[in-house]
Design a protein around this motif. Structure first.
Motif, PDB file in Angstrom:
ATOM      1  N   SER A 290       0.805  -1.215   0.000  1.00 20.41           N
ATOM      2  CA  SER A 290       0.000   0.000   0.000  1.00 20.41           C
ATOM      3  C   SER A 290       0.841   1.270   0.000  1.00 20.41           C
ATOM      4  CB  SER A 290      -0.916   0.020   1.235  1.00 20.41           C
ATOM      5  OG  SER A 290      -0.146   0.124   2.424  1.00 20.41           O
ATOM      6  N   ARG A 291       2.161   1.123   0.143  1.00 19.44           N
ATOM      7  CA  ARG A 291       3.022   2.300   0.270  1.00 19.44           C
ATOM      8  C   ARG A 291       3.565   2.711  -1.102  1.00 19.44           C
ATOM      9  NH1 ARG A 291       7.357   2.345   2.774  1.00 19.44           N
ATOM     10  NH2 ARG A 291       7.148   4.368   3.767  1.00 19.44           N
ATOM     11  N   LEU A 292       3.136   3.868  -1.570  1.00 19.50           N
ATOM     12  CA  LEU A 292       3.536   4.352  -2.895  1.00 19.50           C
ATOM     13  C   LEU A 292       4.367   5.631  -2.813  1.00 19.50           C
ATOM     14  CD1 LEU A 292       0.171   3.740  -4.795  1.00 19.50           C
ATOM     15  CD2 LEU A 292       2.191   2.270  -4.741  1.00 19.50           C
ATOM     16  N   VAL A 293       4.570   6.137  -1.613  1.00 17.43           N
ATOM     17  CA  VAL A 293       5.384   7.335  -1.404  1.00 17.43           C
ATOM     18  C   VAL A 293       6.416   7.037  -0.328  1.00 17.43           C
ATOM     19  CG1 VAL A 293       5.412   9.773  -0.747  1.00 17.43           C
ATOM     20  CG2 VAL A 293       3.481   8.852  -2.049  1.00 17.43           C
ATOM     21  N   ASP A 294       7.671   7.426  -0.567  1.00 19.93           N
ATOM     22  CA  ASP A 294       8.742   7.185   0.396  1.00 19.93           C
ATOM     23  C   ASP A 294       9.593   8.426   0.591  1.00 19.93           C
ATOM     24  OD1 ASP A 294       9.249   4.547   1.684  1.00 19.93           O
ATOM     25  OD2 ASP A 294       8.979   3.803  -0.365  1.00 19.93           O
ATOM     26  N   PHE A 295       9.970   8.682   1.852  1.00 18.87           N
ATOM     27  CA  PHE A 295      11.052   9.614   2.138  1.00 18.87           C
ATOM     28  C   PHE A 295      12.347   8.819   1.986  1.00 18.87           C
ATOM     29  CE2 PHE A 295       8.181  11.975   5.376  1.00 18.87           C
ATOM     30  CZ  PHE A 295       7.521  12.609   4.342  1.00 18.87           C
ATOM     31  N   MET A 296      13.018   8.988   0.869  1.00 16.84           N
ATOM     32  CA  MET A 296      14.213   8.178   0.608  1.00 16.84           C
ATOM     33  C   MET A 296      15.336   8.533   1.585  1.00 16.84           C
ATOM     34  SD  MET A 296      14.322   7.847  -3.535  1.00 16.84           S
ATOM     35  CE  MET A 296      15.726   6.731  -3.424  1.00 16.84           C
ATOM     36  N   GLY A 297      16.076   7.520   1.986  1.00 15.88           N
ATOM     37  CA  GLY A 297      17.162   7.714   2.935  1.00 15.88           C
ATOM     38  C   GLY A 297      16.749   7.499   4.374  1.00 15.88           C
ATOM     39  N   SER A 298      15.460   7.157   4.618  1.00 19.28           N
ATOM     40  CA  SER A 298      14.980   7.010   5.996  1.00 19.28           C
ATOM     41  C   SER A 298      15.122   5.588   6.524  1.00 19.28           C
ATOM     42  CB  SER A 298      13.518   7.456   6.100  1.00 19.28           C
ATOM     43  OG  SER A 298      12.682   6.672   5.263  1.00 19.28           O
ATOM     44  N   TYR A 299      15.684   4.681   5.726  1.00 21.13           N
ATOM     45  CA  TYR A 299      15.970   3.330   6.214  1.00 21.13           C
ATOM     46  C   TYR A 299      17.338   3.363   6.891  1.00 21.13           C
ATOM     47  CZ  TYR A 299      16.395  -1.794   6.120  1.00 21.13           C
ATOM     48  OH  TYR A 299      16.525  -3.119   6.464  1.00 21.13           O
ATOM     49  N   PRO A 300      17.409   3.173   8.207  1.00 18.69           N
ATOM     50  CA  PRO A 300      18.654   3.428   8.953  1.00 18.69           C
ATOM     51  C   PRO A 300      19.916   2.747   8.432  1.00 18.69           C
ATOM     52  CG  PRO A 300      16.838   3.186  10.482  1.00 18.69           C
ATOM     53  CD  PRO A 300      16.294   2.848   9.117  1.00 18.69           C
ATOM     54  N   PRO A 301      19.876   1.498   7.950  1.00  9.51           N
ATOM     55  CA  PRO A 301      21.128   0.890   7.485  1.00  9.51           C
ATOM     56  C   PRO A 301      21.732   1.555   6.256  1.00  9.51           C
ATOM     57  CG  PRO A 301      19.509  -0.809   7.982  1.00  9.51           C
ATOM     58  CD  PRO A 301      18.782   0.509   8.002  1.00  9.51           C
ATOM     59  N   GLY A 302      20.911   2.223   5.448  1.00  9.65           N
ATOM     60  CA  GLY A 302      21.410   2.841   4.220  1.00  9.65           C
ATOM     61  C   GLY A 302      20.571   2.420   3.028  1.00  9.65           C
ATOM     62  N   ASP A 303      21.158   2.454   1.848  1.00  8.95           N
ATOM     63  CA  ASP A 303      20.447   2.129   0.610  1.00  8.95           C
ATOM     64  C   ASP A 303      21.291   1.201  -0.259  1.00  8.95           C
ATOM     65  OD1 ASP A 303      18.049   4.086   0.735  1.00  8.95           O
ATOM     66  OD2 ASP A 303      19.785   5.376   1.111  1.00  8.95           O
ATOM     67  N   ILE A 304      20.615   0.369  -1.036  1.00 12.04           N
ATOM     68  CA  ILE A 304      21.303  -0.506  -1.987  1.00 12.04           C
ATOM     69  C   ILE A 304      21.449   0.239  -3.314  1.00 12.04           C
ATOM     70  CG2 ILE A 304      21.260  -2.688  -3.231  1.00 12.04           C
ATOM     71  CD1 ILE A 304      21.637  -3.036  -0.252  1.00 12.04           C
ATOM     72  N   ALA A 305      22.663   0.359  -3.789  1.00 14.12           N
ATOM     73  CA  ALA A 305      22.937   0.976  -5.090  1.00 14.12           C
ATOM     74  C   ALA A 305      24.045   0.180  -5.771  1.00 14.12           C
ATOM     75  CB  ALA A 305      23.359   2.430  -4.916  1.00 14.12           C
ATOM     76  N   PHE A 306      23.846  -0.140  -7.041  1.00 11.26           N
ATOM     77  CA  PHE A 306      24.796  -0.947  -7.803  1.00 11.26           C
ATOM     78  C   PHE A 306      25.114  -2.265  -7.084  1.00 11.26           C
ATOM     79  CE2 PHE A 306      25.530   3.391  -9.259  1.00 11.26           C
ATOM     80  CZ  PHE A 306      25.495   3.231 -10.643  1.00 11.26           C
ATOM     81  N   GLY A 307      24.063  -2.843  -6.469  1.00 16.02           N
ATOM     82  CA  GLY A 307      24.210  -4.158  -5.864  1.00 16.02           C
ATOM     83  C   GLY A 307      24.899  -4.181  -4.515  1.00 16.02           C
ATOM     84  N   GLU A 308      25.223  -3.009  -3.942  1.00 16.66           N
ATOM     85  CA  GLU A 308      25.911  -2.982  -2.648  1.00 16.66           C
ATOM     86  C   GLU A 308      25.213  -2.040  -1.687  1.00 16.66           C
ATOM     87  OE1 GLU A 308      30.162  -2.573  -2.508  1.00 16.66           O
ATOM     88  OE2 GLU A 308      30.364  -3.106  -4.628  1.00 16.66           O
ATOM     89  N   LEU A 309      25.305  -2.349  -0.387  1.00 13.06           N
ATOM     90  CA  LEU A 309      24.789  -1.470   0.634  1.00 13.06           C
ATOM     91  C   LEU A 309      25.666  -0.231   0.740  1.00 13.06           C
ATOM     92  CD1 LEU A 309      22.818  -0.995   3.051  1.00 13.06           C
ATOM     93  CD2 LEU A 309      24.558  -2.078   4.495  1.00 13.06           C
ATOM     94  N   ARG A 310      25.044   0.939   0.687  1.00  9.25           N
ATOM     95  CA  ARG A 310      25.767   2.208   0.847  1.00  9.25           C
ATOM     96  C   ARG A 310      25.171   2.934   2.044  1.00  9.25           C
ATOM     97  NH1 ARG A 310      29.396   1.854  -3.744  1.00  9.25           N
ATOM     98  NH2 ARG A 310      28.310   0.416  -5.151  1.00  9.25           N
ATOM     99  N   GLY A 311      26.014   3.390   2.942  1.00 11.33           N
ATOM    100  CA  GLY A 311      25.490   4.124   4.073  1.00 11.33           C
ATOM    101  C   GLY A 311      26.055   3.666   5.403  1.00 11.33           C
ATOM    102  N   PRO A 312      25.394   4.050   6.502  1.00  9.99           N
ATOM    103  CA  PRO A 312      25.985   3.896   7.828  1.00  9.99           C
ATOM    104  C   PRO A 312      26.250   2.465   8.263  1.00  9.99           C
ATOM    105  CG  PRO A 312      23.716   4.664   7.982  1.00  9.99           C
ATOM    106  CD  PRO A 312      24.114   4.782   6.558  1.00  9.99           C
ATOM    107  N   MET A 313      25.403   1.510   7.906  1.00 12.43           N
ATOM    108  CA  MET A 313      25.672   0.141   8.352  1.00 12.43           C
ATOM    109  C   MET A 313      26.902  -0.433   7.660  1.00 12.43           C
ATOM    110  SD  MET A 313      23.194  -3.162   8.865  1.00 12.43           S
ATOM    111  CE  MET A 313      22.441  -2.408  10.317  1.00 12.43           C
TER     112      MET A 313
END
Length: 367
Positions: A290-313
């Motif tokens: 049901s979720r069609l809108v996201d504040f991107m970057g709000s997932y604490p571990p970070g984000d997946i980009a180019f197949g790898e986790l990027r960010g604080p975790m």
């Protein structure tokens, strides 16, 4: 710092979301030469083992921790299952990265802390937000006196109810789970990290349970205040009962720090990057159709980009591996800090239940 890296044989206890993310980072680290997984669910163990090219897989953490190749361990089981793997790893004196909290009961957390300190083992706890640039910058300004003497800290955390539902569905003891203990502890850790020289002496709180109470015997939200021995006040609130459609994948957080010589405000609501789509995406702790809108970057571990986790975790995991292999100092939370954070969240929950102030520190038998 050592000039030559010590090789690491890594045991990962619990191959859920966090175990997989940390395992993928470890598999790319130059000091890690062997990885073993202990996971009770065979299908999940097989999936994660394939993704990180694990050298050994078992459903029994004891069997894994007995392996001679193991020289360090990540404890990433469900929150209420940390104690026994930690104590088992201590028998071999293994350095550990432990997901917060040390335990969900204060008495067990105290027992684990005592065992860690008696064994003189380098055990740190995964308060991942300490590895984000904004909190490091805030900590540095407080540490170097830019604000003068800190007199007031405020924090407000809003979360949709997906994290709460997931946690309540995974336990048969809902009384050990609350928004403060499971999620509010992250904002609390940032505030207490900035206030590390101060001594809390009293807490006061109130809670509401209009949504999650009837469904899971859970708590919707808690607001409270921590008073310190020098008169400083920390005012905090968290709700993890917002509608599922609330756009933050996990956190919308605001923190303010006021001192005698300055003020620092941090907007961590993640409203600067908004994603709106016609088909649901996979962002977040527990993606929902049901979720069609996201504040991107709000997932604490970070984000997946180019197949790898990027960010604080990723940064936190790499920093811990460098700490183990090279002896590099890091800003990880200590086991003693983690125990204090749990004690504060438990004291806040107890105050809300009693509807009166609670003296701090809190004795385990009061829980």
């Amino acid at each position: 710092m050592k000039r030559e890296a010590k090789k690491i044989g890594l045991a990962i206890i619990g191959a859920g979301r966090v175990g997989l993310m940390r395992g993928e980072v470890a598999a790319r680290h130059g000091a890690v030469e062997w990885i073993g997984i202990a996971e009770k669910r065979p299908d999940r163990a097989k999936e994660v083992a394939a993704r990180i090219s694990a050298d050994f897989v078992t459903g029994d953490y004891r069997e894994l921790l007995r392996r001679p190749e193991v020289t360090a361990a990540i404890i990433s089981t469900d929150e209420h299952l940390h104690v026994n793997p930690i104590l088992c790893a201590l028998e071999r004196g293994l350095p550990m990265l432990i997901e917060k909290p040390l335990a969900t009961r204060l008495s067990e957390s105290g027992r684990v802390l005592q065992a860690i300190e008696q064994a003189k083992v380098d055990a740190v706890v995964g308060y991942t937000q300490r590895f984000r640039r904004r909190w490091l910058a805030a900590k540095e300004k407080v540490r170097t006196g830019a604000l003068g003497e800190v007199t007031l800290v405020t924090s407000q955390a809003f979360m949709n109810r997906l994290v709460a539902i997931d946690n309540y569905q995974r336990t048969d003891k809902p009384e050990t789970i609350s928004p403060m203990v499971i999620s509010g502890t992250h904002a609390l850790d940032i505030a207490m990290w900035c206030l590390e020289a101060k001594t809390p002496v009293e807490v006061y709180a109130r809670s509401v349970d209009k949504v999650l109470g009837p469904l899971y015997r859970g708590i919707d939200a808690t607001a409270g205040m921590v008073t310190f021995s020098d008169g400083c006040v920390y005012h905090l609130s968290i709700s993890w009962a917002l509608p599922v459609t609330w756009p933050a994948a996990v956190y919308s957080l605001e923190i303010g720090i006021v001192g005698t010589e300055g003020v620092l405000t941090i907007d961590d609501t993640h409203r600067d990057i908004v994603l709106a789509v016609s088909k649901p995406q996979s962002e977040g702790y527990a993606p929902d159709q049901s979720r069609l809108v996201d504040f991107m970057g709000s997932y604490p571990p970070g984000d997946i980009a180019f197949g790898e986790l990027r960010g604080p975790m990723r940064e936190e995991t790499e920093a811990w591996l460098n700490r183990v292999s090279l002896g590099v100092p890091t800003q990880h939370a200590t086991a003693r800090e983690a125990h204090q954070r749990l004690m504060l969240t438990k004291a806040l929950d107890l105050s809300a239940k009693r509807r009166q102030p609670v003296a701090f520190p809190l004795a385990a038998e009061e829980e």
